[in-house]
Design a protein around this motif. Structure first.
Motif, PDB file in Angstrom:
ATOM      1  N   MET A 363      71.989  48.065  52.553  1.00 24.63           N
ATOM      2  CA  MET A 363      71.340  49.148  51.809  1.00 24.63           C
ATOM      3  C   MET A 363      69.932  49.330  52.344  1.00 24.63           C
ATOM      4  SD  MET A 363      70.592  47.360  48.093  1.00 24.63           S
ATOM      5  CE  MET A 363      72.256  46.710  47.952  1.00 24.63           C
ATOM      6  N   THR A 364      69.481  50.563  52.367  1.00 24.51           N
ATOM      7  CA  THR A 364      68.119  50.863  52.788  1.00 24.51           C
ATOM      8  C   THR A 364      67.247  51.040  51.550  1.00 24.51           C
ATOM      9  OG1 THR A 364      68.677  53.213  52.902  1.00 24.51           O
ATOM     10  CG2 THR A 364      68.821  51.947  54.943  1.00 24.51           C
ATOM     11  N   THR A 365      65.985  50.672  51.688  1.00 25.95           N
ATOM     12  CA  THR A 365      65.074  50.715  50.541  1.00 25.95           C
ATOM     13  C   THR A 365      63.658  50.977  51.014  1.00 25.95           C
ATOM     14  OG1 THR A 365      64.159  49.444  48.699  1.00 25.95           O
ATOM     15  CG2 THR A 365      64.814  48.184  50.640  1.00 25.95           C
ATOM     16  N   ARG A 366      62.910  51.686  50.217  1.00 22.48           N
ATOM     17  CA  ARG A 366      61.509  51.958  50.563  1.00 22.48           C
ATOM     18  C   ARG A 366      60.651  50.711  50.406  1.00 22.48           C
ATOM     19  NH1 ARG A 366      59.890  56.936  51.670  1.00 22.48           N
ATOM     20  NH2 ARG A 366      57.743  56.210  51.415  1.00 22.48           N
ATOM     21  N   ASN A 367      60.966  49.864  49.424  1.00 22.93           N
ATOM     22  CA  ASN A 367      60.161  48.675  49.152  1.00 22.93           C
ATOM     23  C   ASN A 367      61.058  47.479  48.861  1.00 22.93           C
ATOM     24  OD1 ASN A 367      57.251  49.838  48.861  1.00 22.93           O
ATOM     25  ND2 ASN A 367      58.533  51.192  47.616  1.00 22.93           N
ATOM     26  N   LYS A 537      52.916  40.792  55.470  1.00 21.33           N
ATOM     27  CA  LYS A 537      52.576  41.406  56.762  1.00 21.33           C
ATOM     28  C   LYS A 537      52.978  42.870  56.794  1.00 21.33           C
ATOM     29  CE  LYS A 537      54.045  41.027  61.600  1.00 21.33           C
ATOM     30  NZ  LYS A 537      54.860  40.221  62.543  1.00 21.33           N
ATOM     31  N   TYR A 538      54.102  43.172  56.173  1.00 22.88           N
ATOM     32  CA  TYR A 538      54.580  44.548  56.082  1.00 22.88           C
ATOM     33  C   TYR A 538      54.138  45.132  54.736  1.00 22.88           C
ATOM     34  CZ  TYR A 538      57.541  42.957  59.902  1.00 22.88           C
ATOM     35  OH  TYR A 538      57.997  42.423  61.084  1.00 22.88           O
ATOM     36  N   PRO A 539      53.382  46.221  54.744  1.00 21.76           N
ATOM     37  CA  PRO A 539      52.834  46.758  53.495  1.00 21.76           C
ATOM     38  C   PRO A 539      53.869  47.141  52.451  1.00 21.76           C
ATOM     39  CG  PRO A 539      51.689  47.693  55.386  1.00 21.76           C
ATOM     40  CD  PRO A 539      52.852  46.923  55.926  1.00 21.76           C
ATOM     41  N   ASN A 540      55.137  47.354  52.846  1.00 23.51           N
ATOM     42  CA  ASN A 540      56.156  47.733  51.857  1.00 23.51           C
ATOM     43  C   ASN A 540      56.973  46.542  51.366  1.00 23.51           C
ATOM     44  OD1 ASN A 540      57.597  47.543  54.404  1.00 23.51           O
ATOM     45  ND2 ASN A 540      59.337  48.456  53.329  1.00 23.51           N
ATOM     46  N   ILE A 541      56.633  45.333  51.829  1.00 21.72           N
ATOM     47  CA  ILE A 541      57.320  44.122  51.371  1.00 21.72           C
ATOM     48  C   ILE A 541      56.322  43.279  50.582  1.00 21.72           C
ATOM     49  CG2 ILE A 541      58.558  42.031  52.022  1.00 21.72           C
ATOM     50  CD1 ILE A 541      59.551  43.423  54.488  1.00 21.72           C
ATOM     51  N   PHE A 570      54.033  53.335  43.587  1.00 22.17           N
ATOM     52  CA  PHE A 570      52.993  54.362  43.505  1.00 22.17           C
ATOM     53  C   PHE A 570      51.799  54.076  44.413  1.00 22.17           C
ATOM     54  CE2 PHE A 570      55.126  54.128  39.330  1.00 22.17           C
ATOM     55  CZ  PHE A 570      55.647  55.417  39.272  1.00 22.17           C
ATOM     56  N   GLY A 571      51.967  53.140  45.348  1.00 22.98           N
ATOM     57  CA  GLY A 571      50.850  52.734  46.200  1.00 22.98           C
ATOM     58  C   GLY A 571      50.276  53.834  47.065  1.00 22.98           C
ATOM     59  N   SER A 572      51.076  54.832  47.404  1.00 24.31           N
ATOM     60  CA  SER A 572      50.551  55.931  48.214  1.00 24.31           C
ATOM     61  C   SER A 572      49.544  56.767  47.431  1.00 24.31           C
ATOM     62  CB  SER A 572      51.699  56.827  48.693  1.00 24.31           C
ATOM     63  OG  SER A 572      52.435  57.332  47.585  1.00 24.31           O
ATOM     64  N   ILE A 573      49.591  56.662  46.100  1.00 24.69           N
ATOM     65  CA  ILE A 573      48.647  57.386  45.241  1.00 24.69           C
ATOM     66  C   ILE A 573      47.486  56.474  44.834  1.00 24.69           C
ATOM     67  CG2 ILE A 573      48.372  58.638  43.069  1.00 24.69           C
ATOM     68  CD1 ILE A 573      51.399  59.240  43.218  1.00 24.69           C
ATOM     69  N   LYS A 574      47.826  55.284  44.343  1.00 21.55           N
ATOM     70  CA  LYS A 574      46.819  54.338  43.872  1.00 21.55           C
ATOM     71  C   LYS A 574      47.380  52.929  43.924  1.00 21.55           C
ATOM     72  CE  LYS A 574      43.277  52.577  41.575  1.00 21.55           C
ATOM     73  NZ  LYS A 574      41.951  52.383  42.205  1.00 21.55           N
ATOM     74  N   LYS A 575      46.595  51.986  44.492  1.00 21.99           N
ATOM     75  CA  LYS A 575      46.992  50.588  44.542  1.00 21.99           C
ATOM     76  C   LYS A 575      46.050  49.758  43.667  1.00 21.99           C
ATOM     77  CE  LYS A 575      46.852  49.973  48.977  1.00 21.99           C
ATOM     78  NZ  LYS A 575      46.966  49.342  50.321  1.00 21.99           N
ATOM     79  N   PHE A 576      46.582  48.664  43.137  1.00 25.35           N
ATOM     80  CA  PHE A 576      45.813  47.797  42.254  1.00 25.35           C
ATOM     81  C   PHE A 576      45.760  46.383  42.825  1.00 25.35           C
ATOM     82  CE2 PHE A 576      47.554  51.176  39.686  1.00 25.35           C
ATOM     83  CZ  PHE A 576      46.494  51.559  38.880  1.00 25.35           C
ATOM     84  N   LYS A 577      44.576  45.795  42.818  1.00 26.52           N
ATOM     85  CA  LYS A 577      44.420  44.412  43.253  1.00 26.52           C
ATOM     86  C   LYS A 577      44.835  43.476  42.115  1.00 26.52           C
ATOM     87  CE  LYS A 577      40.486  45.434  46.277  1.00 26.52           C
ATOM     88  NZ  LYS A 577      39.065  45.140  46.559  1.00 26.52           N
ATOM     89  N   ALA A 578      45.618  42.460  42.446  1.00 27.00           N
ATOM     90  CA  ALA A 578      46.043  41.491  41.438  1.00 27.00           C
ATOM     91  C   ALA A 578      44.824  40.763  40.878  1.00 27.00           C
ATOM     92  CB  ALA A 578      47.024  40.497  42.045  1.00 27.00           C
ATOM     93  N   ASP A 579      44.744  40.700  39.571  1.00 24.54           N
ATOM     94  CA  ASP A 579      43.590  40.122  38.880  1.00 24.54           C
ATOM     95  C   ASP A 579      44.005  38.818  38.208  1.00 24.54           C
ATOM     96  OD1 ASP A 579      41.340  39.536  37.443  1.00 24.54           O
ATOM     97  OD2 ASP A 579      41.480  41.220  36.070  1.00 24.54           O
ATOM     98  N   TYR A 580      43.438  37.699  38.686  1.00 28.38           N
ATOM     99  CA  TYR A 580      43.752  36.387  38.118  1.00 28.38           C
ATOM    100  C   TYR A 580      42.577  35.821  37.332  1.00 28.38           C
ATOM    101  CZ  TYR A 580      47.239  36.706  41.864  1.00 28.38           C
ATOM    102  OH  TYR A 580      48.244  37.120  42.707  1.00 28.38           O
ATOM    103  N   SER A 581      41.589  36.661  37.001  1.00 28.20           N
ATOM    104  CA  SER A 581      40.360  36.161  36.401  1.00 28.20           C
ATOM    105  C   SER A 581      40.583  35.542  35.023  1.00 28.20           C
ATOM    106  CB  SER A 581      39.328  37.291  36.288  1.00 28.20           C
ATOM    107  OG  SER A 581      39.849  38.360  35.509  1.00 28.20           O
ATOM    108  N   VAL A 582      41.567  36.016  34.290  1.00 27.42           N
ATOM    109  CA  VAL A 582      41.832  35.481  32.951  1.00 27.42           C
ATOM    110  C   VAL A 582      43.313  35.132  32.862  1.00 27.42           C
ATOM    111  CG1 VAL A 582      41.625  35.860  30.473  1.00 27.42           C
ATOM    112  CG2 VAL A 582      40.011  36.973  32.021  1.00 27.42           C
ATOM    113  N   LEU A 583      43.658  33.947  33.364  1.00 25.14           N
ATOM    114  CA  LEU A 583      45.054  33.529  33.409  1.00 25.14           C
ATOM    115  C   LEU A 583      45.193  32.194  32.673  1.00 25.14           C
ATOM    116  CD1 LEU A 583      47.791  34.446  34.643  1.00 25.14           C
ATOM    117  CD2 LEU A 583      47.335  32.858  36.497  1.00 25.14           C
TER     118      LEU A 583
END
Length: 744
Positions: A363-367, A537-541, A570-583
């Motif tokens: 199967m093919t997949t975008r991500n 290494k691959y932005p979609n993986i 939705f990364g082509s519109i907006k990406k979010f950095k993972a936040d571990y500050s309060v875990l």
């Protein structure tokens, strides 16, 4: 340092000293250039070649010595020499100067830096040898760091001088052109109205947006470079394929289905992953049984007499499996299929960045989201294969209660299971290499857990290391299993056991499904290497959970899964950095240890100026009534501020008490806000308010309190004096009374 290095270093420092001593920087300003523009222009017109050579030499010296002024000289050169000729001069002068600074750093510092920090710099050196030119080109094109700093730092790396020069010459060209273009326009400003002219505004705009344009261009170049050997499909069967149905995989696929993306979830074993089947759920179920046994043993403390108690181990294990079965529907194929997830049972193989194979179907997949989890670490200790060893995966298959259990590892899993089996009646020996259990926690937290383990009957052996195992037959024909332990002093002792439980950590599952073929790299800890967006290494993986780290916690995996799913879809519109500050995290021993943010040990390591506020739970009314008056709450705050940097709680239901502090940290609420919140009485949650109260007492505004004391003194004594002034003298007060008596 040899004589040559001392001479060169002395010469360079002398030149830099002269620059500042004679304030030569005053000649490298736009104001000076405008004041001297006509004279400089006449000199250039009279002797263009000589002027060019002088300018070139000065630019090389300024750049080589890493002096402030190179940017101004670029603008000045453009204003005085025009666009094309200044481009030739500045492009070569800047590169030659940068290379001289590079060689200076290499000659003076590289051997010392690599000799002292070589083991720490090994990954950086390997990266530079592999992709050094690309890294340098990116830094030249996108000036994240000042160019002089790049020159000096690159001199400490293995990149060749020739490669450094060539990449710098090409990489700095685009930025140099933008600066020179701005300089030519600034050079034409003669009046205030010239500042708002279109050419000048366009040049300044280009100067501002160039880094953004360069960053976008580099992103495209890097993407093409990464995907160069793969052919991207023109259309896709799926928006997202998730490999692994543990916490990370389940949440990723759930989010994808919730936003109406087409998603497939592949699991080779059991839905729910380790948490449901071998981790969180069964371990908490056995902890509950052990806690019940411990409560029964305390019955007399509460005035209750009990008869003989007995553990039915088979029934304990049966309940554990029943609990798993009761929770299974939450993570089942049926539930997720109803949510819109295409669930497949089988072995997944990643064939390309956009293609996955399972059960012979491609199967093919975008991500792609990798959520393959981890497995218990089985160390290569001699003789281990000859003895009866268990892990957190296999211990739940026990049918008979072990009489003697050896537990290797004093982390959360080791401590939880050692205490539980001991409370259920097994003789337990817990071995830990470090000098304390729960090595990541502060020593005072570890000490309370240690004391309870010992009180429960666990034989605790810290600062011991298992060197070898042995299985032999005694004179009666019985099999005897023993471990040989080395102490920190080098002596050796042996301990016999029936089963050994390995609790030495977990290893990420990164092999067997195509990562090696794609060249996806792993970290020193063996986890998949991801960036701040959880991209490989691959932005979609993407990779989440135990396979990605750095936390091996169910809720951390679910937390990461949100970022991976949203960034992937939705990364082509907006990406979010993972936040571990309060875990938050909790260890479910008795007493429990719960923590969020940094603890005292980590604050010291980070060199933070901090205050410690502690509250003893033995002072809490509800804890006293419940017979759980032990433990403490410890809060780390900046000096004199109520901002919460971290909290450690040790005590009954510490994990539940932690939630209020976690909420406060997540939303920027300080201890003052907690102090101002009404808590029901009597509850364990009051401990959070009392902790805030301890902080308030230690940080009370002494100046205001002194004023308040004076005010209250005046309210008492000032009014008393005033009343005494208004009162009649004693002789005058007696006169009317005496007169009345006489008349009577």
């Amino acid at each position: 340092m040899d004589k040559k290095k001392i001479i060169i270093l002395g010469a360079v420092l002398s030149l830099i000293g002269l620059w500042f001593a004679f304030d030569l920087g005053q000649f490298f300003t736009l104001e000076y250039a405008k004041a001297q523009q006509q004279a400089l222009q006449e000199t250039i017109n009279t002797s263009p070649m000589f002027s060019s050579i002088v300018f070139f030499a000065i630019y090389v010296i300024v750049t080589a010595l890493s002096l402030p002024g190179a940017a101004i000289m670029t603008l000045l050169g453009a204003a005085l020499f025009g666009f094309w000729w200044s481009l030739v001069l500045i492009s070569f002068a800047s590169t030659i100067g940068a290379t001289l600074a590079f060689l200076f750093s290499r000659f003076i510092l590289r051997d010392w830096v690599q000799g002292k920090f070589g083991h720490r710099l090994a990954p950086i050196n390997a990266g530079i040898e592999r992709d050094g030119p690309f890294y340098l080109f990116t830094l030249r094109l996108i000036p994240v760091f000042p160019f002089f700093l790049v020159n000096l730092l690159m001199g400490l790396t293995p990149i060749s001088t020739k490669m450094f020069y060539l990449v710098s010459q090409v990489g700095m060209l685009a930025g140099t052109m933008v600066y020179i273009n701005a300089g030519t326009q600034l050079g034409q400003i003669d009046t205030l109205s010239g500042i708002v002219s279109a050419p000048v505004l366009i040049s300044l705009a280009l100067l501002g947006i160039f880094p953004l344009i360069a960053k976008a261009v580099m992103g495209v170049i890097q993407k093409r470079r990464v995907y160069a050997q793969w052919e991207k499909p023109t259309q896709f069967d799926q928006n997202m394929v998730v490999i692994g149905a543990g916490a990370g995989g389940l949440v990723s696929s759930y989010i994808a289905a919730a936003v109406k993306a087409k998603v497939t979830l592949i699991e080779r074993h059991k839905m729910g992953g380790d948490c449901l089947n071998t981790g969180c759920v069964p371990s908490k179920a056995i902890i509950r049984a052990a806690h019940t046994m411990a409560e029964i043993s305390r019955a007399n403390e509460f005035g209750i007499s009990t008869g003989e108690t007995k553990v039915d181990f088979k029934q304990v294990m049966s309940r554990i499996h029943n609990v798993i079965a009761k929770i299974e529907p939450h993570d089942s194929v049926e539930r997720y299929s109803k949510l819109g997830v295409n669930c497949i049972s089988g072995e997944a193989t990643i064939l390309s960045p956009w293609e996955v194979e399972v059960n012979g179907q491609r199967m093919t997949t975008r991500n792609i989201v990798i959520a393959t989890g981890a497995r218990p670490l089985v160390p290569g200790i001699p003789g281990l294969e000859a003895v009866n060893y268990l892990t957190s995966d296999t211990i739940w298959q026990l049918e008979e209660q072990p009489k003697r259990m050896l537990v290797l590892g004093g982390g959360p899993i080791g401590c939880e299971l050692a205490q539980s089996f001991c409370r259920l009646g097994t003789e337990v020996t817990l071995v830990e290499m470090a000098d304390q259990v729960l090595i990541r926690e502060d020593s005072d937290a570890s000490e309370l857990v240690k004391n309870q383990l010992v009180k429960d009957g666990v034989s605790l052996m810290t600062s011991h290391r298992a060197s070898r195992f042995e299985s032999a037959t005694d004179e009666s024909g019985n099999t005897v299993q023993r471990v040989f332990l080395e102490t920190s002093q080098g002596t050796e002792i042996s301990v016999e056991f029936d089963v050994v439980m390995l609790a030495l950590g977990r290893v990420a599952n990164v092999q067997g499904f195509g990562l090696e073929e794609l060249g996806i790299t792993t970290t020193e800890r063996g986890t998949v290497e991801v960036n701040e967006y959880l991209q490989t290494k691959y932005p979609n993986i993407y990779a989440v959970g135990d396979v990605a780290g750095p936390f091996q916690l169910t809720h951390a995996a679910a937390h990461q899964a949100w970022y991976a799913a949203v960034n992937g879809l939705f990364g082509s519109i907006k990406k979010f950095k993972a936040d571990y500050s309060v875990l938050p995290a909790a260890t479910y021993t008795s007493p429990e240890v719960a923590r969020v943010g940094i603890n005292e040990k980590e604050a010291q390591q980070q060199g933070i100026e901090f205050d410690v506020t502690s509250y003893g739970i033995d002072d809490l009314d509800r804890a006293i009534t419940d017979g759980e008056d032990h433990g403490f709450i410890k809060v780390i705050t900046p000096k004199g501020k109520d901002k919460i940097l971290g909290v450690t709680i040790v005590g009954y239901n510490a994990g539940e008490l932690l939630a209020e502090f976690t909420l406060a940290m997540r939303h920027g609420l300080g201890l003052n806000k907690i102090l101002g919140t009404v808590h029901p009485y009597p509850t364990m949650s009051e401990a959070t308010k009392y902790t805030a109260g301890v902080w308030k007492q230690a940080n009370a505004p002494q100046g205001l309190l002194a004023l308040a004391e004076k005010y209250h003194t005046w309210m008492r004594e000032g009014k008393k004096k005033q009343n005494s002034k208004n009162a009649l003298p004693e002789s005058d007060a007696k006169a009317p009374v005496e007169s009345a008596l006489k008349e009577k």
